[in-house]
Write a protein that holds these residues in place. Sequence first.
Motif, short mmCIF file in Angstrom:
data_model
loop_
_atom_site.label_atom_id
_atom_site.label_comp_id
_atom_site.label_asym_id
_atom_site.label_seq_id
_atom_site.Cartn_x
_atom_site.Cartn_y
_atom_site.Cartn_z
N MET A 4 0.81 -1.02 0.12
CA MET A 4 -0.17 -0.05 -0.10
C MET A 4 0.93 1.38 -0.11
O MET A 4 0.55 2.36 -0.60
CB MET A 4 -0.96 -0.04 1.08
CG MET A 4 -2.17 -0.91 0.99
SD MET A 4 -3.11 -0.78 2.41
CE MET A 4 -3.79 0.83 2.20
N ASN A 5 1.93 1.13 0.68
CA ASN A 5 2.83 2.30 0.78
C ASN A 5 3.47 2.83 -0.56
O ASN A 5 3.75 4.14 -0.72
CB ASN A 5 4.10 1.91 1.73
CG ASN A 5 3.65 2.05 3.10
OD1 ASN A 5 2.80 2.53 3.64
ND2 ASN A 5 4.48 1.12 4.04
N CYS A 25 -4.57 1.85 -2.79
CA CYS A 25 -5.03 2.43 -1.39
C CYS A 25 -6.40 3.01 -1.83
O CYS A 25 -7.08 2.56 -1.02
CB CYS A 25 -4.06 3.58 -0.83
SG CYS A 25 -2.54 2.91 -0.44
N ARG A 26 -6.50 3.45 -2.81
CA ARG A 26 -8.07 3.96 -3.05
C ARG A 26 -8.84 3.09 -3.29
O ARG A 26 -10.19 3.12 -3.01
CB ARG A 26 -7.98 4.97 -4.40
CG ARG A 26 -7.23 6.38 -4.41
CD ARG A 26 -7.70 7.29 -5.21
NE ARG A 26 -7.10 7.10 -6.52
CZ ARG A 26 -5.80 7.48 -6.97
NH1 ARG A 26 -5.19 8.21 -6.31
NH2 ARG A 26 -5.57 7.14 -8.43
#
Length: 256
Positions: free
Chosen positions: A144-145, A151-152
């Motif tokens: 995710m980073n 992430c969205r």
Amino acid sequence: MNDHCEIPCQEALRDAPAPTGTPSLPPEVERLCRLLRHAAMFQGLGCDEIARFARGVREIKAPKGEILFHRGDTCTGFHLILSGQIKLAFTSAEGNEKVVDILRPGQSFGEAVMFMDKPYVVMAQALTDSTLLHIGKLVFFEEMNGDPLFCRKIIAGLAQRLHRLMGDVESYSLRSGRERIIGYLLREEEMSGEGVGAGRVSIRLPTSKGTIASRLNLTQEHFSRILHELTDSGLIEVEGRTIHIPCIERLRGSLE
């Protein structure tokens, strides 16, 4: 809790079409890609991108009745259902149970608790023999980073569940038990058929009537009484866990 069969990837959904245009990967990783692509959050990602999750994924085979986790257990990731059905429920010390959701293949659960870094607030139990993938949170957070789009997708999925939860609250608060049951039958027919059905249709309830009643915030007695009333009205015919609907347009119209 019984020991689970944990394998990096498994045979369920083996025949799913392989992603095209991706670099050559080990067969087991390619198969894992096919399995993970059944989750909405991974759709749109290339197999090489999905493959990065492989080191944090394990398979769980849970027989019917198996408890995957109890309320208060530590959350180390989230689950994706490949086959079977999973029940999420609150339980009391007296043994009473309130079913929160009944989940099916392609659905996932546990993400919200994973993000909050809190223990599970519900228990999860296999309603049928089930196969799942567990995706570890450390690998998930690392990916995710580096991917804002991913992430969205996660945020969108959680928002969708919140929207559905608000719909449940509205249903419990404003709709009668009869309306809840008819609405449930119509949704089941849409999910099991091809779009909106017409004429006579039959629905096989996915689990026991008691579990469905709890999911609809009804007692089993109230649920059974409403089924009898719908039967007397000629709207449905009950044959065990199979519900025959002589005219689904008429049942649909009864909500108007």
